[in-house]
Design an enzyme around this catalytic site. Structure first.
Site, PDB file in Angstrom:
ATOM      1  N   ASP A 520       0.819  -1.210   0.000  1.00 27.50           N
ATOM      2  CA  ASP A 520       0.000   0.000   0.000  1.00 27.50           C
ATOM      3  C   ASP A 520       0.854   1.263   0.000  1.00 27.50           C
ATOM      4  O   ASP A 520       2.003   1.260   0.408  1.00 27.50           O
ATOM      5  CB  ASP A 520      -0.951   0.021   1.204  1.00 27.50           C
ATOM      6  N   GLU A 521       0.257   2.335  -0.483  1.00 21.00           N
ATOM      7  CA  GLU A 521       0.766   3.696  -0.364  1.00 21.00           C
ATOM      8  C   GLU A 521       2.171   3.894  -0.932  1.00 21.00           C
ATOM      9  O   GLU A 521       3.023   4.517  -0.319  1.00 21.00           O
ATOM     10  CB  GLU A 521       0.710   4.157   1.094  1.00 21.00           C
TER      11      GLU A 521
END
Length: 850
Positions: A520-521
Site C-alpha cells: 500500500d501507499e
C-alpha cells in the site's frame, strides 16, 4: 602547599557546580500548543501556535541550538511567524532553530511561534510530541523537553475541519441523548454465551463447576483437556467446601466441521463434541464465557452453570486482528496477553505488522542490521546506528515505544503460545513502500561490507539504487522509504527474510500458509530516475512505466512465496491495475493475480470516496478478500470527536457500535454518512456493486486493525482495542442478526436498536466486568458520562448499564469514594461526573454547570 592546592581545587569545583546549577537547563523549557483556526484562508490547512517558555534558571541562548519534534501534518516553513526558522527533517520529524532576530530567552520569558500546516487539527493526537533540545556543536547530547501542554480547542473554527464538516464535537448532552435509548435490562435476559452461538436452548437445572471438576477427553483432544484443567485451577483458586460429582467430557465427533462444536450442560455432566481440536477449544471458551466476573476475580469457589444445549460454528473461517508493532512497539508479554484475549473471544488470526518506515521488529539472524539499526529510534543525523525519532518517541534509544524487537526465540515462543490457542500468526513484511527501516538497515550493512572490501556481498541485499535521483514524498512525508523493485538484490532480501521466517514457523510447529507482503501507499515519483529501472526497461520492453513495475514486483514476490507452498497476501492496491474505462483511468482488479489466489485485505471503503464497493468488486473479480474496512474496523480511529479523545479520524470516528453494526456481506445497507458527517445520497450507493454468489464465496473473513501511530503504551493499546474488539468478535463468529437481513428499513432499524441495547447491557454487566480480572485485567476504555440539564434538573447516564456514575461539586475529580449518582440532581454550580466500572477504575471526567 598540597593542602592549599587541594582546597583551591575543591573551592573551584564547588564554584563550577554552583554556576552549573544556576545555568540554563533545556529540560525546564515548556511548550504550549494551540490550534487557532482550521480551514485557514479557505483552504484545507490550519493555523496554530507554539508558545516556548523558560520557567527555569539561566537563559536560552540566542543561537547554537535546535528543538526537534514530531508532528503528524506537513508544516509550511514559509508561513512561520516568530523569531525562529522551521524545517522538515523527514517523515513526521521537524525542528526549529533561532533566527537572526532571536535575542535569547531569559528566565520567566516566553516567545510565540505561529505556523500553518496542511489538512486540519481536531484533537490532542494532532499536536507536536517528543520534543527535545540539541546543541548544534554537541549533537551527541540531547535533552528531552517536558510533555507539550495542549490547549483544548473549544471554538467552532478550531474544531470544524472545513465548512462541510457536519460532525459536531461530542458534548455531555449529546452523549446523554445517545445513551437514552439504552435501557437497563435484567442480567438474566442476556445471552449466556458470547459471541452469540448459532443456536442455544435453555434446559432445566444447573451444573456446579469448580477447580476440582474432573475433566477427561478422547486422546485426540488431550491438549485441550489439559488446557481446561489448568484454566479451571487458575480461575477457581479457592477449594469448594463440599465435593461435587459432575465431570466434563470432550469427545470427538467426525461429523462436525472444522471449528464447530456441540455443547451440552446437564446437571451431572458437561459434554463438548467437536470434529477437530479447534472446535474443542471453542467449546471450552464457551464454558469459560458462562463464568461470571466473580469467578474470574477469585471470589467464589464454585459456580452454578445453567443447563443448555448449544450447536455452534463460526460464520467466517478467518477472524482476525491486526496489531501494528512496527510504528510503536509492544512487548512479547503484551502480545501473549492479546493472544489470550483473541482466543477467549474465538478470533483465530493475529496479523502482526512487523515492519514499516519507523521500525523492523523481527530478528533475522543473517541480516543483523535489521534489528540492530531498524529496531531502534533516537536522535540521529545519519540513521546509521538507529532510525530517527517518530510519533513522539524522543531522542533516546531506551524509549519502549520506539525501541525493541522480538528475538528469533521470542517469536517462536509467541507462535507456540498462539498455536496452543488455535490462533494463526500472519507476519507482515511491508514492501515495496513503507520500507524505510529495512532500506536504512541494509544501507548500514552495505557500508560495513564496502569498508571491509567485500563489494559483492555489500550489494547482495541493497534495497535502493545509490544513483537514483527520483523525488517523491509518501503519505507520511518520507522521501526515502520505497524499495527499488528493479534490483535483483531486493529479491535476494525478500527471499532471505522469507526463508528465515519459514524456519521459525517450522521450529515452532506452527502453521504458516501465507506472508503478508504489504503493497500500500507507494507514492508518485518513485523509480522515475533510477538507473536500475532504466536498465530493466531496456531488457524488458514490456515494462513501460511504474504500473508495469508494480506487476513485475508482485509476480516475483509471489514466485518466492510459492517455493515454500505459501500464497501471497497484500493490501488491496496489490491486486489493482489501471485501465481506461470510457476514456477515464480507473483501478480495476488484476485478473492475473486473482488467478494466483492472492489474498487481498481491503481497507478502502471511505464513504464518498468512490471506492465504497471496492471489496465487493475485488471479491466478484475472483480475489479471496478479508474485509478490513476503515469505516468500521480501524480501531485506531478515535471513539468520538472530542479534543481529549486520542486517535485518528480520517476514516471517521469509531466507537464500539461501528464494528457491532457492520454487515459483512452488505455493509452499504447501513452506511449513510461520509467521514465529515454528510449524508450520502441513496442513488449514489444504489449504483455500487453488490456481491455476486461468487463474490460471497470469496469473502474469506473480517479483520480489525489497530495501527499504532498513537499507541505508545500497553495501556493505550488496550484502550483503543477494547471494547471495540467485542463488536468485531460478534460479527466474525455469530450468524447475521435479523436486523441485518430485514429489507424494511424501518423494521430493520427497530430490530437493530433492540439488539444494540442488549449488546450494551452484555458489555456492561458481563463481558467488561470479566475483563477487569482476566489476565490481571485489561485497561479498556470506560465511556464518559452523558449529562443533560432539563429545567434545572441534572440528569446523567452511561453507555453501559451496570457501570456506576459518581460526581463531585467542589471542583475535584470524582473518585470511588465520591457520591454515586442515583437520581436527577438539583444542585447549582459546576458538577463533575465520572463513570466507574465495577472494579473501581474510572474514565474521563466531564463537567456541566447548572
Amino acid at each position: 602547599m598540597k593542602k592549599i592546592i587541594v582546597l583551591m581545587c575543591a573551592l573551584l569545583a564547588v564554584f563550577m557546580e554552583t554556576k552549573a546549577q544556576k545555568g540554563f537547563n533545556p529540560g525546564q523549557l515548556q511548550v504550549k500548543w494551540e490550534v487557532l483556526q482550521n480551514n485557514y484562508q479557505g483552504k484545507q490547512q490550519f493555523r496554530d501556535e507554539l508558545i516556548l517558555s523558560n520557567p527555569g534558571v539561566g537563559e536560552l541562548p540566542s543561537s547554537g541550538w535546535k528543538i526537534y519534534f514530531n508532528f503528524p501534518r506537513m508544516i509550511l516553513p514559509a508561513t512561520v511567524e516568530g523569531p525562529v526558522k522551521m524545517a522538515h527533517a523527514n517523515g513526521d520529524l521537524f525542528y526549529f532553530e533561532p533566527a537572526a532576530d532571536f535575542k535569547g530567552l531569559k528566565p520567566g520569558d516566553s516567545v510565540r511561534i505561529e505556523f500553518t500546516a496542511d489538512a486540519w487539527a481536531v484533537n490532542i493526537t494532532d499536536g507536536p510530541d517528543g520534543l527535545y533540545f540539541v546543541e548544534n556543536d554537541k549533537e551527541n547530547v540531547q535533552v528531552a523537553l517536558k510533555k507539550v501542554i495542549a490547549v483544548p480547542s473549544e471554538k467552532a473554527e478550531q474544531l470544524m475541519r472545513i465548512p462541510a464538516d457536519k460532525i459536531a464535537p461530542v458534548t455531555p448532552k449529546e452523549v446523554y441523548t445517545q445513551n437514552k435509548v439504552i435501557t437497563d435490562l435484567p442480567e438474566s435476559s442476556l445471552p449466556i454465551i458470547f459471541p452469540t452461538p448459532s443456536s442455544l436452548s435453555r434446559q432445566p437445572g444447573y451444573f456446579t463447576i469448580s477447580g476440582t471438576t474432573a475433566v477427561s477427553s478422547d486422546p485426540a483432544f488431550k491438549k485441550e483437556s489439559d488446557y481446561l484443567k489448568s484454566e479451571l485451577q487458575q480461575i477457581f483458586k479457592r477449594k469448594p467446601s463440599a465435593a461435587f460429582k459432575g465431570s466434563i467430557v470432550i469427545k470427538k465427533d467426525p461429523s462436525l466441521k472444522a471449528e464447530a462444536y456441540d455443547l451440552t450442560v446437564a446437571p451431572s455432566r458437561i459434554t463438548i463434541s467437536a470434529g477437530d481440536s479447534a472446535g474443542a477449544f471453542y467449546g471450552i471458551q464457551s464454558i469459560k464465557s458462562m463464568l461470571p466476573a466473580d469467578a474470574w476475580a477469585g471470589k467464589v469457589a464454585t459456580v452454578n452453570l445453567p443447563c443448555v444445549t448449544v450447536k455452534d460454528k463460526p460464520r467466517f473461517g478467518y477472524r482476525g486482528m491486526l496489531l501494528d508493532v512496527a510504528r510503536n512497539f509492544q512487548s512479547k508479554q503484551q502480545l501473549l496477553k492479546v493472544i489470550d484475549l483473541l482466543g477467549f473471544y474465538k478470533l483465530n488470526t493475529l496479523h502482526l505488522h512487523l515492519s514499516d518506515d519507523e521500525g523492523w521488529r523481527l530478528e533475522i539472524p543473517s541480516l543483523p542490521e535489521l534489528t540492530s539499526v531498524g529496531g531502534h529510534r533516537g536522535h540521529t543525523l545519519t540513521n546509521t546506528d538507529h532510525l530517527q525519532p517518530a510519533y513522539g518517541s524522543g531522542p533516546h534509544t531506551d524509549n519502549p515505544a520506539g525501541n525493541g524487537f522480538y528475538t528469533r526465540q521470542d517469536y517462536i515462543e509467541i507462535l507456540r503460545y498462539a498455536n496452543a490457542r488455535h490462533i494463526t500468526v500472519i507476519p507482515e513484511i511491508e514492501s515495496p513502500g513503507h520500507a524505510r527501516a529495512a532500506i536504512k538497515s541494509m544501507d548500514v550493512r552495505y557500508n560495513r561490507l564496502m569498508k571491509a572490501g567485500d563489494k559483492t556481498e555489500a550489494h547482495r541485499y541493497l534495497l535502493h539504487d545509490l544513483k537514483d535521483k527520483s523525488v517523491y514524498s509518501s503519505v507520511q512525508n518520507w522521501n526515502d522509504n520505497v524499495m527499488d523493485v528493479s534490483m535483483p538484490s531486493t529479491y535476494n532480501f525478500i527471499g532471505t527474510v522469507v526463508d528465515e521466517v519459514v524456519k521459525m514457523y517450522r521450529e515452532a510447529g506452527a502453521p504458516l500458509k501465507t506472508i503478508h507482503m504489504g503493497g500500500d501507499e507507494v507514492p508518485a515519483g518513485v523509480w522515475q530516475k533510477s538507473p536500475s529501472v532504466e536498465k530493466l526497461r531496456s531488457e524488458l520492453p514490456e515494462i513501460e512505466g511504474t504500473e508495469q513495475l508494480w506487476l513485475y514486483y508482485y509476480t516475483r514476490v509471489d514466485e518466492i512465496l510459492k517455493k515454500h507452498n505459501l500464497y501471497t497476501s497484500a493490501w488491496e492496491e496489490a491486486g489493482l491495475k489501471k485501465e481506461l474505462v470510457n476514456n477515464i483511468s480507473k483501478n480495476v482488479p488484476n485478473t492475473d493475480f486473482a488467478q494466483r489466489r492472492m489474498h487481498l485485505y481491503v481497507w478502502n471503503n471511505v464513504l464518498g470516496g468512490g471506492a465504497e464497493d471496492l471489496a465487493y468488486r475485488l471479491a466478484n473479480g475472483g480475489f479471496p478478500v478479508i474485509l478490513s474496512c476503515v469505516t468500521n474496523l480501524y480501531f485506531d480511529m478515535a471513539y468520538h470527536k472530542e479534543f481529549a479523545e486520542p486517535g485518528y479520524y480520517w476514516g471517521g470516528y469509531l466507537d464500539v457500535d461501528k464494528p457491532f453494526k457492520f454487515i459483512p456481506l452488505n455493509y452499504l445497507k447501513n452506511s449513510h454518512e461520509d467521514n465529515l458527517g454528510n449524508m450520502i445520497p441513496a442513488e449514489v450507493l444504489s449504483h455500487k456493486e453488490a456481491l455476486t454468489a461468487t463474490g460471497k464465496a470469496n469473502i474469506v473473513g473480517i479483520q480489525g486493525q489497530l495501527w499504532s501511530e498513537t499507541v505508545r503504551s500497553k495501556e493505550r493499546m488496550e484502550y483503543m482495542l477494547l471494547p471495540k474488539l467485542l463488536g468485531l468478535a460478534e460479527r466474525a463468529w455469530a450468524p447475521d442478526p435479523d436486523w441485518a437481513t430485514d429489507p424494511d428499513p424501518i423494521a430493520s432499524e427497530g430490530k437493530y436498536q433492540k439488539s444494540w441495547v442488549a449488546f450494551c447491557n452484555q458489555l456492561g454487566k458481563k463481558e467488561l466486568p470479566k475483563l477487569d480480572y482476566i489476565n490481571k485485567g485489561y485497561q479498556y476504555r470506560i465511556p464518559t458520562a452523558g449529562v443533560e440539564i432539563d429545567g434545572g434538573m441534572v440528569k446523567a447516564n452511561s453507555q453501559f448499564p451496570g457501570f456506576i456514575i459518581r460526581y463531585t461539586t467542589d471542583g475535584s475529580i470524582p473518585t470511588v469514594k465520591s457520591s454515586e449518582y442515583k437520581q436527577p440532581l438539583t444542585i447549582r454550580g459546576k458538577i463533575n461526573f465520572r463513570v466507574f466500572n465495577k472494579a473501581g477504575r474510572g474514565g474521563r471526567t466531564v463537567s456541566v454547570t447548572n
